[in-house]
Design an enzyme around this catalytic site. Structure first.
Site, PDB file in Angstrom:
ATOM      1  N   ARG A 190      37.937  43.030   3.889  1.00  7.68           N
ATOM      2  CA  ARG A 190      36.627  43.740   4.376  1.00  7.68           C
ATOM      3  C   ARG A 190      35.471  43.054   4.196  1.00  7.68           C
ATOM      4  NH1 ARG A 190      39.441  48.502   3.465  1.00  7.68           N
ATOM      5  NH2 ARG A 190      40.384  49.199   5.199  1.00  7.68           N
ATOM      6  N   HIS A 234      30.673  18.312  20.990  1.00  8.70           N
ATOM      7  CA  HIS A 234      29.634  19.343  21.614  1.00  8.70           C
ATOM      8  C   HIS A 234      28.187  18.727  21.750  1.00  8.70           C
ATOM      9  CE1 HIS A 234      28.135  23.289  22.080  1.00  8.70           C
ATOM     10  NE2 HIS A 234      27.259  23.137  20.881  1.00  8.70           N
ATOM     11  N   HIS A 263      23.882  24.933  27.180  1.00  8.52           N
ATOM     12  CA  HIS A 263      25.001  25.172  26.827  1.00  8.52           C
ATOM     13  C   HIS A 263      25.945  25.717  27.799  1.00  8.52           C
ATOM     14  CE1 HIS A 263      23.587  24.278  22.850  1.00  8.52           C
ATOM     15  NE2 HIS A 263      24.773  24.834  22.327  1.00  8.52           N
ATOM     16  N   ASN A 323      20.854  29.002  23.327  1.00  7.42           N
ATOM     17  CA  ASN A 323      21.812  28.484  24.474  1.00  7.42           C
ATOM     18  C   ASN A 323      21.429  27.621  25.549  1.00  7.42           C
ATOM     19  OD1 ASN A 323      24.230  29.853  23.108  1.00  7.42           O
ATOM     20  ND2 ASN A 323      23.473  31.792  24.076  1.00  7.42           N
ATOM     21  N   LYS A 359      15.477  28.047  13.695  1.00  3.40           N
ATOM     22  CA  LYS A 359      16.782  28.870  13.770  1.00  3.40           C
ATOM     23  C   LYS A 359      16.439  30.366  12.797  1.00  3.40           C
ATOM     24  CE  LYS A 359      21.470  29.524  14.485  1.00  3.40           C
ATOM     25  NZ  LYS A 359      22.811  28.921  14.915  1.00  3.40           N
ATOM     26  N   GLU A 378      21.335  18.931  19.183  1.00  2.00           N
ATOM     27  CA  GLU A 378      20.785  20.419  18.773  1.00  2.00           C
ATOM     28  C   GLU A 378      19.436  20.253  18.027  1.00  2.00           C
ATOM     29  OE1 GLU A 378      22.625  22.957  19.614  1.00  2.00           O
ATOM     30  OE2 GLU A 378      24.565  22.682  19.407  1.00  2.00           O
ATOM     31  N   ARG A 387      17.829  35.350  20.724  1.00  2.00           N
ATOM     32  CA  ARG A 387      18.730  34.440  20.107  1.00  2.00           C
ATOM     33  C   ARG A 387      19.494  33.605  21.237  1.00  2.00           C
ATOM     34  NH1 ARG A 387      22.491  35.055  15.204  1.00  2.00           N
ATOM     35  NH2 ARG A 387      23.707  32.929  14.988  1.00  2.00           N
ATOM     36  N   LYS A 389      27.124  33.574  12.653  1.00  2.00           N
ATOM     37  CA  LYS A 389      28.308  33.577  13.657  1.00  2.00           C
ATOM     38  C   LYS A 389      29.222  32.790  13.037  1.00  2.00           C
ATOM     39  CE  LYS A 389      26.131  33.743  18.186  1.00  2.00           C
ATOM     40  NZ  LYS A 389      26.074  33.025  19.457  1.00  2.00           N
ATOM     41  N   GLU A 447      21.920  38.601  18.942  1.00  2.00           N
ATOM     42  CA  GLU A 447      22.227  38.137  20.354  1.00  2.00           C
ATOM     43  C   GLU A 447      21.789  39.267  21.247  1.00  2.00           C
ATOM     44  OE1 GLU A 447      24.751  34.679  20.915  1.00  2.00           O
ATOM     45  OE2 GLU A 447      23.894  34.377  22.779  1.00  2.00           O
ATOM     46  N   HIS A 472      29.201  23.961  27.689  1.00  2.00           N
ATOM     47  CA  HIS A 472      30.305  24.464  27.473  1.00  2.00           C
ATOM     48  C   HIS A 472      31.231  24.014  28.703  1.00  2.00           C
ATOM     49  CE1 HIS A 472      28.573  27.505  24.365  1.00  2.00           C
ATOM     50  NE2 HIS A 472      29.041  26.284  23.805  1.00  2.00           N
TER      51      HIS A 472
HETATM   52  N1  LIG Z   1      28.352  29.488  14.364  1.00  2.00           N
HETATM   53  C1  LIG Z   1      27.577  28.988  15.181  1.00  2.00           C
HETATM   54  O1  LIG Z   1      26.798  29.450  15.308  1.00  2.00           O
HETATM   55  C2  LIG Z   1      27.917  27.775  15.581  1.00  2.00           C
HETATM   56  C3  LIG Z   1      27.071  27.089  16.264  1.00  2.00           C
HETATM   57  C4  LIG Z   1      27.326  25.655  16.812  1.00  2.00           C
HETATM   58  C5  LIG Z   1      28.590  25.208  16.674  1.00  2.00           C
HETATM   59  N2  LIG Z   1      29.658  25.923  15.954  1.00  2.00           N
HETATM   60  C6  LIG Z   1      31.024  25.428  15.888  1.00  2.00           C
HETATM   61  O2  LIG Z   1      30.841  24.242  15.017  1.00  2.00           O
HETATM   62  C7  LIG Z   1      31.978  23.193  15.507  1.00  2.00           C
HETATM   63  C8  LIG Z   1      31.426  22.126  15.297  1.00  2.00           C
HETATM   64  O3  LIG Z   1      31.005  21.578  14.099  1.00  2.00           O
HETATM   65  P1  LIG Z   1      30.977  19.859  13.655  1.00  2.00           P
HETATM   66  O4  LIG Z   1      30.364  19.208  14.808  1.00  2.00           O
HETATM   67  O5  LIG Z   1      30.210  20.106  12.563  1.00  2.00           O
HETATM   68  O6  LIG Z   1      32.314  19.435  13.871  1.00  2.00           O
HETATM   69  P2  LIG Z   1      33.326  19.492  12.690  1.00  2.00           P
HETATM   70  O7  LIG Z   1      33.460  20.476  11.687  1.00  2.00           O
HETATM   71  O8  LIG Z   1      34.929  19.322  13.596  1.00  2.00           O
HETATM   72  O9  LIG Z   1      33.064  18.096  12.215  1.00  2.00           O
HETATM   73  C9  LIG Z   1      33.152  16.893  12.648  1.00  2.00           C
HETATM   74  C10 LIG Z   1      34.187  16.025  12.002  1.00  2.00           C
HETATM   75  O10 LIG Z   1      33.464  15.176  11.059  1.00  2.00           O
HETATM   76  C11 LIG Z   1      34.278  15.350   9.542  1.00  2.00           C
HETATM   77  N3  LIG Z   1      33.145  15.320   8.872  1.00  2.00           N
HETATM   78  C12 LIG Z   1      32.409  16.582   8.359  1.00  2.00           C
HETATM   79  N4  LIG Z   1      31.610  16.265   7.441  1.00  2.00           N
HETATM   80  C13 LIG Z   1      31.620  14.713   7.282  1.00  2.00           C
HETATM   81  C14 LIG Z   1      31.214  13.954   6.462  1.00  2.00           C
HETATM   82  N5  LIG Z   1      30.064  14.295   5.460  1.00  2.00           N
HETATM   83  N6  LIG Z   1      31.613  12.755   6.321  1.00  2.00           N
HETATM   84  C15 LIG Z   1      32.595  12.223   7.176  1.00  2.00           C
HETATM   85  N7  LIG Z   1      33.241  13.073   7.735  1.00  2.00           N
HETATM   86  C16 LIG Z   1      32.867  14.302   7.922  1.00  2.00           C
HETATM   87  C17 LIG Z   1      35.112  16.518  10.015  1.00  2.00           C
HETATM   88  O11 LIG Z   1      36.354  16.388   9.174  1.00  2.00           O
HETATM   89  C18 LIG Z   1      35.334  16.544  11.422  1.00  2.00           C
HETATM   90  O12 LIG Z   1      36.435  15.673  11.681  1.00  2.00           O
HETATM   91  C19 LIG Z   1      32.496  23.847  16.651  1.00  2.00           C
HETATM   92  O13 LIG Z   1      33.706  24.671  16.507  1.00  2.00           O
HETATM   93  C20 LIG Z   1      31.568  24.985  17.199  1.00  2.00           C
HETATM   94  O14 LIG Z   1      32.186  25.835  18.124  1.00  2.00           O
HETATM   95  C21 LIG Z   1      28.990  27.261  15.704  1.00  2.00           C
HETATM   96 ZN   LIG Z   2      25.477  24.019  20.458  1.00  2.00          ZN
END
Ligand SMILES: NC(=O)c1ccc[n+]([C@@H]2O[C@H](COP(=O)([O-])OP(=O)(O)OC[C@H]3O[C@@H](n4cnc5c(N)ncnc54)[C@H](O)[C@@H]3O)[C@@H](O)[C@H]2O)c1
Ligand SMILES: [Zn+2]
Length: 366
Positions: free
Chosen positions: A121, A265, A248, A245, A227, A185, A241, A143, A237, A252
């Site tokens: 939990r 993304h 987005h 978006n 942020k 972003e 918040r 999130k 949200e 999306h």
């Molecule tokens: N929680 C939230 O508020 C929120 C907000 C925006 C996005 N997200 C989520 O984030 C995700 C996307 O995140 P992302 O863009 O970081 O993608 P990701 O985590 O897939 O990373 C992108 C790629 O880079 C690689 N990588 C990461 N760090 C590295 C480094 N320092 N050197 C070399 N390679 C590296 C990873 O292995 C992966 O292949 C999505 O699932 C999205 O839904 C969440």
């Molecule tokens: Zn985004």
């Protein structure tokens, strides 16, 4: 080192931003009153590069870390991997005061955060974001969640980390395309909240792209501050918040219809933000010149600003927008800009306007 506070009462936490922070991870965790046992959750790309440094730093500070490695990429955000993490946590007898370190991009952060939110939990977790997107966006705000076959992020929670550590050095190994995707972003924060940030990016984009030390630290901290303020005023949200978006809804939908992976993304929301800027021009009187500045900054950052869709794809894009969980009552509502630095949410937009905006990006951007 810079420090940004996320003000959420007893759930408040700090974001640390700077170079050389990974070796200090353990020492920083020492201030948090955590148990000794901890799991570092990372992916197959990040673990070989930084897993050992994180482990060593934690061990040096008296913790007993072990590493859980998950596959890389969006598909890793699955309930199957959640289960695999639970099993390893249980096998290692992690308890209520034990903690999880999410070492990776947004995928690892969302997955590990969800595991932390639900195992026993809820046990504490620390975000160590290793992509630009994760440092300025996903690691801050609480999130967390995973995907279902039916769609992205359909299972999740609001669960705040205890600390976020953004080591800028780790970004050096990030592929250029991923770095630029994160910039989408960064630029967004300027558009939705702070014209001075936008202007600074226009002036110093080359330095940011080169990851010039002082500049990058300042920009990442600036984004985290925005942020943090937004999340501090609207954690779950209910209102404000939603401005995060911006771009987005279309973004999306582009990700959904092109099969996740074709567009990163940041690339999809770059197009989405240019569309939103054109809609803002039509509906809110955003000056033409500002909409052009928006499109041109994304283009200079090496991001796509337009998409040519065949009629069938356009239909699917609209279907995808209506399926977006941010749509309520079937009505398409957008965050639109009055000017750079000031947006309004909940703007109703007719389908024809969106088509027009999509078409005008294709012309103006190429
Ligand atoms: N929680 C939230 O508020 C929120 C907000 C925006 C996005 N997200 C989520 O984030 C995700 C996307 O995140 P992302 O863009 O970081 O993608 P990701 O985590 O897939 O990373 C992108 C790629 O880079 C690689 N990588 C990461 N760090 C590295 C480094 N320092 N050197 C070399 N390679 C590296 C990873 O292995 C992966 O292949 C999505 O699932 C999205 O839904 C969440
Ligand atoms: Zn985004």
């Amino acid at each position: 080192m810079r420090m940004v506070k996320v003000p959420l009462g007893e759930r408040s936490y700090s974001i640390l931003i700077g170079e050389g922070l990974l070796p200090r991870l353990g020492a920083e965790c020492n201030h948090l009153g955590l148990g000794r046992n901890c799991a570092i959750i990372s992916d197959v790309n990040v673990a070989p590069a930084f897993g050992q440094a994180a482990s060593r730093s934690l061990a040096k500070a008296g913790f007993e870390p072990f590493l859980i490695t998950v596959p890389a990429g969006e598909t890793a955000k699955s309930l199957k991997n959640v289960q695999a993490c639970y099993d390893q946590l249980a096998a290692r007898r992690l308890e209520r005061r034990s903690f999880i370190v999410a070492l990776g991009g947004g995928v690892v952060g969302d997955l590990a955060g969800f595991v932390a939110a639900t195992y026993l939990r809820g046990i504490p977790f620390i975000q160590v974001p290793t992509t630009l997107l994760a440092q300025v966006d996903s690691s801050v705000g609480g999130k967390v969640g995973v995907n279902l076959k039916a769609g992205k992020n359909l299972v999740g929670a609001f669960y705040q980390p205890r600390l976020v550590v953004c080591d800028l050095d780790v970004l050096k190994s990030l592929p250029a395309r991923q770095f630029r995707s994160g910039l989408a972003e960064v630029i967004k924060y300027g558009i939705i909240y702070d014209a001075a940030l936008f202007k600074r990016l226009e002036q110093d984009l080359a330095k940011v792209l080169k990851q010039a030390e002082g500049t990058l630290a300042e920009i990442v901290a600036w984004c985290c501050e925005i942020k943090a303020k937004v999340v501090g005023r609207d954690e779950t949200e209910g209102g404000l918040r939603a401005i995060l978006n911006f771009g987005h809804t279309v973004g999306h939908a582009i990700e959904a219809i092109s099969g996740y992976g074709a567009y990163l993304h940041g690339e999809a929301i770059s197009i989405g933000q240019v569309v939103a800027a054109r809609l803002s021009e039509m509906q809110l009187g955003l000056p033409r010149q500002e909409a052009d500045r928006i499109a041109s900054l994304f283009a200079r950052a090496g991001l796509p600003t337009s998409i040519a869709l065949k009629p069938k794809q356009l239909v699917r894009l609209f279907e995808a927008m209506r399926l977006d969980k941010k749509v309520s009552g079937g009505e398409l509502k957008f965050v639109l800009a009055e000017r750079i630095g000031k947006v309004v949410r909940g703007q109703k937009v007719a389908g024809e306007q969106i088509e027009k905006a999509l078409a005008s990006t294709t012309i103006s951007a190429r």
